[in-house]
Design a protein around this motif. Structure first.
Motif, PDB file in Angstrom:
ATOM      1  N   ILE A 105      -4.145  -0.558   7.765  1.00 55.34           N
ATOM      2  CA  ILE A 105      -3.259  -0.294   7.208  1.00 55.34           C
ATOM      3  C   ILE A 105      -3.229   0.086   5.717  1.00 55.34           C
ATOM      4  N   MET A 124       9.888   0.489   5.826  1.00 53.07           N
ATOM      5  CA  MET A 124       8.943   1.113   5.819  1.00 53.07           C
ATOM      6  C   MET A 124       9.204   2.671   4.646  1.00 53.07           C
ATOM      7  N   VAL A 141      -1.321   0.754   1.617  1.00 52.31           N
ATOM      8  CA  VAL A 141      -0.925   0.945   1.046  1.00 52.31           C
ATOM      9  C   VAL A 141      -1.101   0.311  -0.565  1.00 52.31           C
ATOM     10  N   TYR A 183       3.699   8.331   0.602  1.00 51.39           N
ATOM     11  CA  TYR A 183       2.739   9.107   0.872  1.00 51.39           C
ATOM     12  C   TYR A 183       3.244   9.779   0.660  1.00 51.39           C
ATOM     13  N   LEU A 206       2.486   4.088   1.876  1.00 51.21           N
ATOM     14  CA  LEU A 206       2.195   3.539   3.195  1.00 51.21           C
ATOM     15  C   LEU A 206       1.414   4.730   4.242  1.00 51.21           C
TER      16      LEU A 206
END
Length: 172
Positions: free
Chosen positions: A108, A19, A110, A42, A26
């Motif tokens: 979540i 991730m 993205v 991020y 994210l």
């Protein structure tokens, strides 16, 4: 209690590293909007450290965040264009609720930074408008010389057109 799922030998550490390796930003929040995970992208895109946002409420950090709407209505947002007011960035986001047995556990997001693309698009639109305006001015002009060029002698249509073009574009 966290449920363990057999991922064919994939460890929790490997999942976190994967991730973190994703180029897109994210962020994961729980159902109360508490930020529980952000990846390196991020921090790069939003230009804020993990420590500054982890365990903070999204509703406090970015009160108008679209992620809060997803937590409220449970509907995903796909390819949504949003502005993060606190940092002045324009993002394309995909926000999905995280559900377990029909209960909302969090969401979540993205996202990609499209700030530069948006600025270039706006500049292109302004340039197209200017081009259309210039084309209209030039195509509707008569074969008369503008007063500024009254001392020039010449009757060639192409030459006069060039002088009209020069007058039209000179102020730009």
């Amino acid at each position: 209690m966290v449920e363990r799922i057999d991922l064919n030998g994939v460890t929790q550490q490997m999942m976190l590293e994967a991730m973190n390796a994703v180029w897109d930003g994210l962020v994961i929040v729980d159902s109360s909007s508490r930020i529980i995970y952000v990846n390196d992208a991020y921090t790069r895109i939003i230009q804020v450290s993990r420590e500054k946002v982890l365990n903070k409420l999204m509703s406090d950090i970015e009160p108008g965040a679209e992620m809060l709407d997803v937590l409220r209505d449970g509907r995903p947002r796909i390819n949504s264009i949003v502005t993060v007011r606190t940092v002045g960035k324009e993002l394309m986001v995909n926000i999905t609720p995280i559900l377990k047995d029909g209960h909302l556990m969090g969401a979540i997001s993205v996202f990609k930074d499209i700030t530069e693309v948006s600025l270039i698009t706006q500049e292109l639109e302004r340039t197209q408008q200017l081009s259309a305006s210039l084309f209209h001015s030039i195509s509707s002009a008569s074969l008369e010389l503008p007063p500024e060029f009254s001392g020039i002698i010449g009757k060639n249509e192409h030459f006069i057109h060039c002088l009209q073009l020069a007058k039209t574009v000179a102020p730009t």
